[in-house]
Design a protein around this motif. Sequence first.
Motif, PDB file in Angstrom:
ATOM      1  N   GLY A  87      24.119  45.490  53.239  1.00 59.16           N
ATOM      2  CA  GLY A  87      24.824  45.508  52.053  1.00 59.16           C
ATOM      3  C   GLY A  87      25.265  43.680  52.192  1.00 59.16           C
ATOM      4  N   PRO A  88      25.549  43.376  50.839  1.00 62.06           N
ATOM      5  CA  PRO A  88      26.497  41.765  50.847  1.00 62.06           C
ATOM      6  C   PRO A  88      27.603  42.142  52.069  1.00 62.06           C
ATOM      7  CG  PRO A  88      26.106  42.099  49.228  1.00 62.06           C
ATOM      8  CD  PRO A  88      25.940  43.098  49.452  1.00 62.06           C
ATOM      9  N   TYR A  96      19.956  37.139  40.788  1.00 68.61           N
ATOM     10  CA  TYR A  96      21.191  36.245  41.319  1.00 68.61           C
ATOM     11  C   TYR A  96      20.283  35.860  42.494  1.00 68.61           C
ATOM     12  CZ  TYR A  96      24.150  33.083  43.488  1.00 68.61           C
ATOM     13  OH  TYR A  96      25.355  31.727  43.567  1.00 68.61           O
ATOM     14  N   SER A  97      20.867  35.965  43.766  1.00 68.59           N
ATOM     15  CA  SER A  97      19.937  35.825  45.268  1.00 68.59           C
ATOM     16  C   SER A  97      18.474  35.209  45.083  1.00 68.59           C
ATOM     17  CB  SER A  97      20.376  37.184  46.152  1.00 68.59           C
ATOM     18  OG  SER A  97      19.689  36.604  47.375  1.00 68.59           O
ATOM     19  N   THR A 150      22.920  32.205  51.588  1.00 70.39           N
ATOM     20  CA  THR A 150      24.017  33.146  52.193  1.00 70.39           C
ATOM     21  C   THR A 150      25.449  33.301  51.811  1.00 70.39           C
ATOM     22  OG1 THR A 150      22.868  33.915  53.819  1.00 70.39           O
ATOM     23  CG2 THR A 150      25.370  34.377  53.622  1.00 70.39           C
ATOM     24  N   ALA A 151      25.524  32.160  51.654  1.00 67.69           N
ATOM     25  CA  ALA A 151      27.169  31.671  51.354  1.00 67.69           C
ATOM     26  C   ALA A 151      27.218  31.545  49.916  1.00 67.69           C
ATOM     27  CB  ALA A 151      27.318  30.895  51.820  1.00 67.69           C
ATOM     28  N   LEU A 205      22.462  31.996  60.482  1.00 68.12           N
ATOM     29  CA  LEU A 205      23.227  30.491  60.008  1.00 68.12           C
ATOM     30  C   LEU A 205      23.893  29.700  60.877  1.00 68.12           C
ATOM     31  CD1 LEU A 205      24.940  33.941  57.607  1.00 68.12           C
ATOM     32  CD2 LEU A 205      22.582  32.218  57.362  1.00 68.12           C
ATOM     33  N   GLY A 206      24.520  30.242  62.557  1.00 67.23           N
ATOM     34  CA  GLY A 206      24.558  29.039  63.669  1.00 67.23           C
ATOM     35  C   GLY A 206      23.680  28.326  64.045  1.00 67.23           C
TER      36      GLY A 206
END
Length: 787
Positions: free
Chosen positions: A388-389, A205-206, A354-355, A340-341
């Motif tokens: 991990g997630p 999926y990722s 990621t989200a 991510l920021g």
Amino acid sequence: MTDRIEKAAVLGAGLMGTGIAAHLAGAGIKTLLLDIVPKDAGPDPKSRNRLANESLAKALKSKPATFFDPSAARLIQTGNFDDDLARIADCDLVIEVVVENMDIKRQLFGRVKEHLGKNAILASNTSGMKIEGMTEGLPKDLKERFIVLHFFNPVRYMRLLEIIPGAHTSEAVVARARQLGETLGKGVVFGKDTVNFIANRIGIYSIMKSIDLMQQMGLSIEEVDKIAGPPMGRPKSAAFKTADLVGIDTFLHVAKNCYDNLPEDEERDVFQTPAFIEKLVAAGATGRKAGAGFYKKVGSDVQVLDYEKGEYRPQTKVRFDSLGTVRNIEDVGERVKALLGADDKAAEFAWKATAHMLCYTARRLGEISDDIVQVDNAMRWGFNWDLGPFEMWDAIGVGDSVARMKKEGFEVPSNVIDMLESGRSSFYEGPLSTQTFYDVGAKQAAPVPQDPRHLRLAALKENSKRIVKSNLGASLVDLGDGALCLEVHTKMNTIDADVIQMMSDAVVEAENNFEALVVGNDGDHFGAGANLMLIFMAAQQNEWGQVETAISALQNALQGLKYAKVPVVAAPFQYTFGGCAEIVMACDAAEAHAETYIGLVEVGAGLVPGGGGCLRMVDRWTSPVADVKDVDLLPMVGAASLNIATAKVATGAEEGKRLRFLYPTDGVSLNRDLLLHHAKQRALGLARAGYRPPRPPVFRAAGTDAAWTIGMQVWSMVEGGYASAHDALIAKKVAHILCGGDVLPGTELTEQHYLDLEREAFLSLCGEEKTQARIQSLLMSNKPLRN
């Protein structure tokens, strides 16, 4: 029913089946490897067993090596389904590894049931087919003994083993499967009987979502791989290189399996194959195995697919401010959070990917697994993610990220909202020794499972009383039961002055207050050798006294380990290079992880081993014939010289033994989690068996004639263009040391004589301009310089 698996059968001798058979044999399990009879086979067994025999022969030649030790192939017998299926009757485990076709699997299981022993486990290595379908028509007692053992490829190197019980699988079979996984050194994860289980469901999926976002945002393949690798806490292979490595056809098979069999999945369309990838597969460009995929090697250049034009082109340099900003952030959680920021296209891609992945994974809880620990372990062990997630979600901040998701229109799963509303701000809480995780089913905290044999130094050090002594480079940690551990914790666990001092302190502390000493750590590698930066800076400033003092200190510290009054056992794993290999070789014994890549690699930096590595090679290669009169030492010293002069690195612990970096009697652990425990038990065993320190040996030198002969061989390599003049200079110094210097053959020499020769050669090479250039190249680019 006995618990231990002593004999197994693998049905299917393809790449995966042979890899499983090799791994079983490497663990000491006798294995029967069967495949179909070729259509053109003659009547003789050799012809009828050709597929299994050819697969086994190919595995013995493969690089990277399929076997831990090629001699383990003696435990594998080959055969075919028509003539030899009855031989499975005395096997404790039968694993099916045939093509992913339900009808074929059912037909084979129908034949197997006629011969399977009454207590044997029947398993499938399917990557995603449901047990309910595969076991249709099997009797109830066989359904109770049926289980999925999903290994990841390559079997030797990929840690994950997904164990999937069926609705009827007995608890006893599940327990035996778990024990097998531990024996094989695997990280065991329990999943549910769902399509593609845990790791492939989330991992594919990722990658598919990354492809979707790439097309939406107009990014290139190489840009996505640059973003989705280490900056996001993933391996360097990232997305597209991973697909090339696995095989695009295999990758698409797993994706198609999701699309075809998950009609209720809210993001089912993500698994639909993009047209440009279908064209690749149709053209036979299925990845590295086909010579072309998303990337293609053209001459010495690796080109990339322009997916819009459908043609390959040279790669472009990927530059994003955010990637430059996070490049040097070592803590993976902080690195991902910073990326991510940030505010550029790379950061936007990383955030969206990621989200989506985090929300999708959280929605799968209860479907693919009941708890987050299983999911996190599956992704770290199966796809080599650093986190991990749910570990990643904690790292970036659950509350802040959920607020951002809501603001941007993401549908945050209710189980995550429930956790936050309960007052818990993260999925994992508490110290490592008593850590809890959020159980989404029970909506409350649950303890993270702990194996008391898994000695984690970070967890032990949470109790300050366990820290006996510490400085910036190393610590002494009380392992309990009378064992002390010397832990190095510099960057890449390299050796510096602090580490050398702590080695000496460790011996004093162990002799006074403990029964035994273990050398090991929790890092990614045992150690990458000496700190070259310190050597380079001193050499550049002509501070030869400083270099000599450092080398003498290292030699003295390692001699201290060797002659300590308590047994000293090393626990090496992964990179064990240069000075760190010398640490291992100075110990009484080693308990090495199977994947220990050990070698004296100093020649790559233009140097020779300076901490006793040459001395240990002389000892290990000549001691077996020390009492044999008139023996020619040249072959043995020559072999030792070759190991050092070519910077030979063992491809695993078993080869490390053959190269004499490890003793033949040293232990080999397949299970990385249990390595320190095993080393501790070995050290305490030596202590409690009446340990006495070794007596200093006296060596008979090979002499100048042997050194001259080795030098002539080196000269011929230079003349043939196989070595440079500087290579030859280093090789001749190695031969000079190992042969005892300017002495006659048979001259009796002490250890200190060899150590003095090492120190002298090391110092002289530090003054060489070409050596300094080699060190600088390693420091600047991590690439060896051939000059």
